[in-house]
Motif scaffolding. Structure first.
Motif, PDB file in Angstrom:
ATOM      1  N   VAL A   1      -7.069  -8.607  -1.824  1.00 29.52           N
ATOM      2  CA  VAL A   1      -7.058  -7.284  -2.445  1.00 29.52           C
ATOM      3  C   VAL A   1      -8.242  -7.136  -3.393  1.00 29.52           C
ATOM      4  O   VAL A   1      -8.920  -6.094  -3.430  1.00 29.52           O
ATOM      5  CB  VAL A   1      -5.725  -7.041  -3.176  1.00 29.52           C
ATOM      6  CG1 VAL A   1      -5.787  -5.753  -3.997  1.00 29.52           C
ATOM      7  CG2 VAL A   1      -4.573  -6.976  -2.181  1.00 29.52           C
TER       8      VAL A   1
ATOM      9  N   THR B   1      -8.891   0.028  -0.125  1.00 31.64           N
ATOM     10  CA  THR B   1      -8.531  -1.282  -0.644  1.00 31.64           C
ATOM     11  C   THR B   1      -7.400  -1.903   0.158  1.00 31.64           C
ATOM     12  O   THR B   1      -7.467  -3.067   0.577  1.00 31.64           O
ATOM     13  CB  THR B   1      -8.132  -1.172  -2.125  1.00 31.64           C
ATOM     14  OG1 THR B   1      -9.236  -0.670  -2.888  1.00 31.64           O
ATOM     15  CG2 THR B   1      -7.727  -2.523  -2.669  1.00 31.64           C
ATOM     16  N   LEU B   2      -6.346  -1.130   0.396  1.00 34.51           N
ATOM     17  CA  LEU B   2      -5.188  -1.650   1.122  1.00 34.51           C
ATOM     18  C   LEU B   2      -5.535  -1.963   2.576  1.00 34.51           C
ATOM     19  O   LEU B   2      -5.188  -3.029   3.095  1.00 34.51           O
ATOM     20  CB  LEU B   2      -4.034  -0.653   1.041  1.00 34.51           C
ATOM     21  CG  LEU B   2      -3.464  -0.404  -0.362  1.00 34.51           C
ATOM     22  CD1 LEU B   2      -2.354   0.635  -0.318  1.00 34.51           C
ATOM     23  CD2 LEU B   2      -2.945  -1.704  -0.972  1.00 34.51           C
TER      24      LEU B   2
ATOM     25  N   ALA C   1      -7.920  -5.024   2.812  1.00 40.27           N
ATOM     26  CA  ALA C   1      -7.188  -6.273   2.617  1.00 40.27           C
ATOM     27  C   ALA C   1      -6.355  -6.616   3.854  1.00 40.27           C
ATOM     28  O   ALA C   1      -6.304  -7.777   4.288  1.00 40.27           O
ATOM     29  CB  ALA C   1      -6.299  -6.164   1.376  1.00 40.27           C
TER      30      ALA C   1
END
Length: 416
Positions: A7, A405-406, A409
């Motif tokens: 993350v 971001t999610l 990751a």
């Protein structure tokens, strides 16, 4: 590698984009007014005509080779799939939300075209440099990542200015023509309803006989088109057909500056003779490539600052339906990434995509990007939907910090 490090590695590049965007917004506020409307317009022209072509051309010339093109043949197809899936989902969104016709081109463009240039060019090198990156050696990851991003940027620019540009142009022309027709109808109706005293009698004498057959034949002969009087040669008809196609498709848009830069980059990178002359520390004309790279390096920060300034328009609102904005967010950040996982996993299963985790990550990332910044440029060119586009870009780029971001990751975990 833990999910926490993934993350962090995914968030740091997005944070850099947000900081540059915030600086651009600060420079555009009324109290500072460094990036005023005119300043952003002039900067946008410089980026469009100089920085972006230099960036695309120099990166392609430096990193592309014939061998890499053979190995990475799936990427142009993957980008085309993102555009097609986005267009289909955008059309469903238009029908579901009953969007007004003047926004059809904008909605289709935002759903079809992602930011395939600037965002990956910021995200991929930053991810490679993070200590928690799953992509191995920093230098190898950096060089390979720039190769993948350069191809993505070049192919995206070609699709953007051939496919999306013409979609937005066609729908803006329809709306413009409809507005002119409504205005003309209103003017004619006003004239018809205006009382006049100059002509109260009939236009023709009432006792006049109808036009005889000879007069009718003469009028018909006078108003017959030349094509009906004589047969047009096939060569002339062929030329007229090509002219109509060129006018309707506006093929000149295919040679936008970014597309031209991509073509030059492909030529220099794929032809060994040009590569020896221009690329490398011992190349005779290496100063040309160095100058182009220097200009290209200015593209990313400049565009990001301009976007920050333009996003201020979105804060003022434009009356756009919230359902349209929410639908575009769902298409770009939910449905397209899910479809992308299915496409890439299927391609890997059938052997279309090599096992390189970084390459698979770039392919997946192409489905999760916010709308392309050039859509704002197109709305300015056509003078339609500028306010609505600002609202869409403001919302989507604000949510990109969380979404990218999610998804980044998750993609790192998926390909490791």
């Amino acid at each position: 590698m833990g999910i926490g490090k993934l993350v962090i590695a995914a968030f740091m590049p997005v944070l850099k984009v947000l900081l540059l965007t915030a600086i651009g917004a600060f420079l555009a506020v009324d109290g500072v007014d460094i990036l005023s409307v005119d300043a952003r317009k002039h900067l946008n022209n410089v980026v469009f005509s100089v920085f972006n072509p230099a960036l695309v051309g120099s990166n392609l010339a430096k990193y592309i080779t014939f061998r890499s093109m053979v190995l990475l043949w799936f990427m142009p197809l993957n980008i085309l799939i993102t555009f097609i899936l986005g267009s289909l989902l955008g059309w469903l969104l238009i029908k579901t939300t009953k969007a007004p016709q003047d926004l059809w081109g904008l909605v289709l463009g935002c759903c079809a075209a992602g930011n395939l240039g600037n965002m990956p060019l910021i995200i991929i090198p930053a991810v490679c440099k993070e200590s928690g990156s799953p992509f191995g050696d920093v230098d190898v990851c950096y060089n390979h990542g720039l190769l993948y991003v350069s191809i993505s940027m070049a192919i995206g620019a070609i699709y953007m200015w051939s496919y999306v540009y013409n979609i937005m142009r066609v729908y803006s022309r329809k709306v413009s023509a409809g507005s002119k027709l409504v205005s003309l109808t209103y003017d004619v109706k006003s004239v018809a309803e205006t009382p006049t005293t100059c002509c109260k009698g009939p236009l023709l004498p009432l006792n006049n006989e109808s036009i005889n057959a000879a007069t009718a034949d003469q009028l018909e002969h006078e108003y017959t088109t030349p094509e009906e009087n004589e047969k047009v040669p096939f060569v002339v008809q062929f030329k007229q057909g090509l002219q109509r196609i060129r006018t309707r498709l506006n093929l000149g848009s295919l040679f936008a500056p970014s597309t031209t830069g991509a073509i030059v980059g492909f030529i220099v990178g794929l032809i060994p003779e040009f590569r020896k002359i221009l690329i490398g520390d011992t190349a005779p004309l290496r100063a040309l490539e160095g100058s182009a790279s220097l200009l290209g390096d200015a593209a990313i920060p400049t565009v990001t600052l301009i976007v920050g300034g333009n996003l201020l328009k979105g804060l003022k609102g434009s009356g756009i339906q919230l359902s349209i904005v929410a639908g575009i967010i769902l298409v770009r950040y939910i449905f397209l990434p899910i479809f992308g996982i299915g496409v890439i996993k299927s391609a890997v299963h059938f052997g279309f995509v090599p096992s390189d985790p970084l390459y698979q990550f770039v392919l997946l990332l192409q489905y999760a990007l916010p709308p392309a910044m050039n859509i704002g440029t197109m709305t300015q060119l056509f003078g339609a939907g500028e306010g609505e586009c600002s609202v869409i870009l403001l919302t989507t780029y604000a949510l990109a910090s969380v979404s990218l971001t999610l998804w980044s990751a998750f993609f790192m975990w998926l390909v490791r």
